[in-house]
Design a protein around this motif. Sequence first.
Motif, PDB file in Angstrom:
ATOM      1  N   PRO A  37     -31.417  70.842  42.557  1.00  0.00           N
ATOM      2  CA  PRO A  37     -30.462  71.922  42.298  1.00  0.00           C
ATOM      3  C   PRO A  37     -30.844  73.232  42.988  1.00  0.00           C
ATOM      4  N   THR A  38     -32.144  73.481  43.127  1.00  0.00           N
ATOM      5  CA  THR A  38     -32.594  74.717  43.787  1.00  0.00           C
ATOM      6  C   THR A  38     -32.299  74.714  45.285  1.00  0.00           C
ATOM      7  N   ASP A  39     -31.948  73.555  45.846  1.00  0.00           N
ATOM      8  CA  ASP A  39     -31.582  73.469  47.268  1.00  0.00           C
ATOM      9  C   ASP A  39     -30.146  73.915  47.524  1.00  0.00           C
ATOM     10  N   ALA A  40     -29.355  74.103  46.484  1.00  0.00           N
ATOM     11  CA  ALA A  40     -27.918  74.376  46.659  1.00  0.00           C
ATOM     12  C   ALA A  40     -27.621  75.535  47.612  1.00  0.00           C
ATOM     13  N   PRO A  41     -28.283  76.687  47.511  1.00  0.00           N
ATOM     14  CA  PRO A  41     -27.963  77.769  48.449  1.00  0.00           C
ATOM     15  C   PRO A  41     -28.254  77.395  49.909  1.00  0.00           C
ATOM     16  N   ALA A  42     -29.356  76.702  50.156  1.00  0.00           N
ATOM     17  CA  ALA A  42     -29.694  76.302  51.530  1.00  0.00           C
ATOM     18  C   ALA A  42     -28.730  75.233  52.035  1.00  0.00           C
ATOM     19  N   ILE A  43     -28.343  74.306  51.177  1.00  0.00           N
ATOM     20  CA  ILE A  43     -27.358  73.288  51.569  1.00  0.00           C
ATOM     21  C   ILE A  43     -26.028  73.963  51.904  1.00  0.00           C
ATOM     22  N   TRP A  71     -19.996  75.031  44.491  1.00  0.00           N
ATOM     23  CA  TRP A  71     -19.430  73.705  44.757  1.00  0.00           C
ATOM     24  C   TRP A  71     -20.537  72.671  44.971  1.00  0.00           C
ATOM     25  N   ILE A  72     -21.549  73.043  45.747  1.00  0.00           N
ATOM     26  CA  ILE A  72     -22.678  72.128  45.972  1.00  0.00           C
ATOM     27  C   ILE A  72     -23.375  71.832  44.647  1.00  0.00           C
ATOM     28  N   ARG A  73     -23.697  72.877  43.891  1.00  0.00           N
ATOM     29  CA  ARG A  73     -24.460  72.718  42.645  1.00  0.00           C
ATOM     30  C   ARG A  73     -23.664  71.995  41.561  1.00  0.00           C
ATOM     31  N   GLU A  74     -22.373  72.310  41.426  1.00  0.00           N
ATOM     32  CA  GLU A  74     -21.593  71.785  40.303  1.00  0.00           C
ATOM     33  C   GLU A  74     -20.794  70.518  40.618  1.00  0.00           C
ATOM     34  N   ILE A  75     -20.514  70.257  41.875  1.00  0.00           N
ATOM     35  CA  ILE A  75     -19.711  69.088  42.234  1.00  0.00           C
ATOM     36  C   ILE A  75     -20.523  68.085  43.060  1.00  0.00           C
ATOM     37  N   VAL A  76     -21.018  68.528  44.206  1.00  0.00           N
ATOM     38  CA  VAL A  76     -21.681  67.603  45.133  1.00  0.00           C
ATOM     39  C   VAL A  76     -22.946  67.005  44.525  1.00  0.00           C
ATOM     40  N   GLY A  88     -41.366  71.491  56.453  1.00  0.00           N
ATOM     41  CA  GLY A  88     -42.039  72.514  55.667  1.00  0.00           C
ATOM     42  C   GLY A  88     -41.107  72.942  54.546  1.00  0.00           C
ATOM     43  N   THR A  89     -40.787  74.231  54.507  1.00  0.00           N
ATOM     44  CA  THR A  89     -39.864  74.729  53.485  1.00  0.00           C
ATOM     45  C   THR A  89     -38.445  74.907  54.017  1.00  0.00           C
ATOM     46  N   ALA A  90     -38.236  74.639  55.300  1.00  0.00           N
ATOM     47  CA  ALA A  90     -36.914  74.844  55.908  1.00  0.00           C
ATOM     48  C   ALA A  90     -36.029  73.617  55.708  1.00  0.00           C
ATOM     49  N   LEU A  91     -34.857  73.820  55.118  1.00  0.00           N
ATOM     50  CA  LEU A  91     -33.881  72.751  54.952  1.00  0.00           C
ATOM     51  C   LEU A  91     -33.042  72.700  56.228  1.00  0.00           C
TER      52      LEU A  91
END
Length: 187
Positions: A37-43, A71-76, A88-91
Amino acid sequence: MNTDTGRATADDPSTLVRPAPRQTPHAPPVTVRLALPTDAPAIAAVHQASRQATMPYLPPQRRTHAEVTRWIREIVLPQCHTLVAVRGTALLGYASLQGELLEQLYLRPEVRRTGIGSLLLAEARRLRPDGLYLHVFQLNTDARAFYAHHGFRVVEVNDGSANMENLPDLTLRWTPAPGPRPPRGTP
């Protein structure tokens, strides 16, 4: 070499000392893992940048980054099996599967054509060994070529009435070659 003085000259490049090639530190490897879920902003950032760079025929984006993140966090993420490629830490990119449907596969524009899309697709195929299908805009020639290269074939041509962009699209399908396959979930 200047034979009169025994010294190197610019006229004979073979006598000049060349500096050693600059050593660059090796970049960390790209890994694929399940999205958090914490990836949502980067996705969301990858999704927006990729669509803008690779699909200029789409109308300008109307959704804000916060709306796409939601949308990513709540649907995808709740409805799909979503994988991310990270260094590394880069998505760098993501792929979302809903059953046998490859719903999304997007990359940061600067990492296209580096094998990351193929890496995500290989993991998606490993997770869905019986086959995958997807929808792609007919205008998206780069994506169509990518999927054709990976064995996807056109199974349906659509006029765009089934998508919110109202653009003609194709349904592509990958079916594995007949023969023994490793059990699902094994390397």
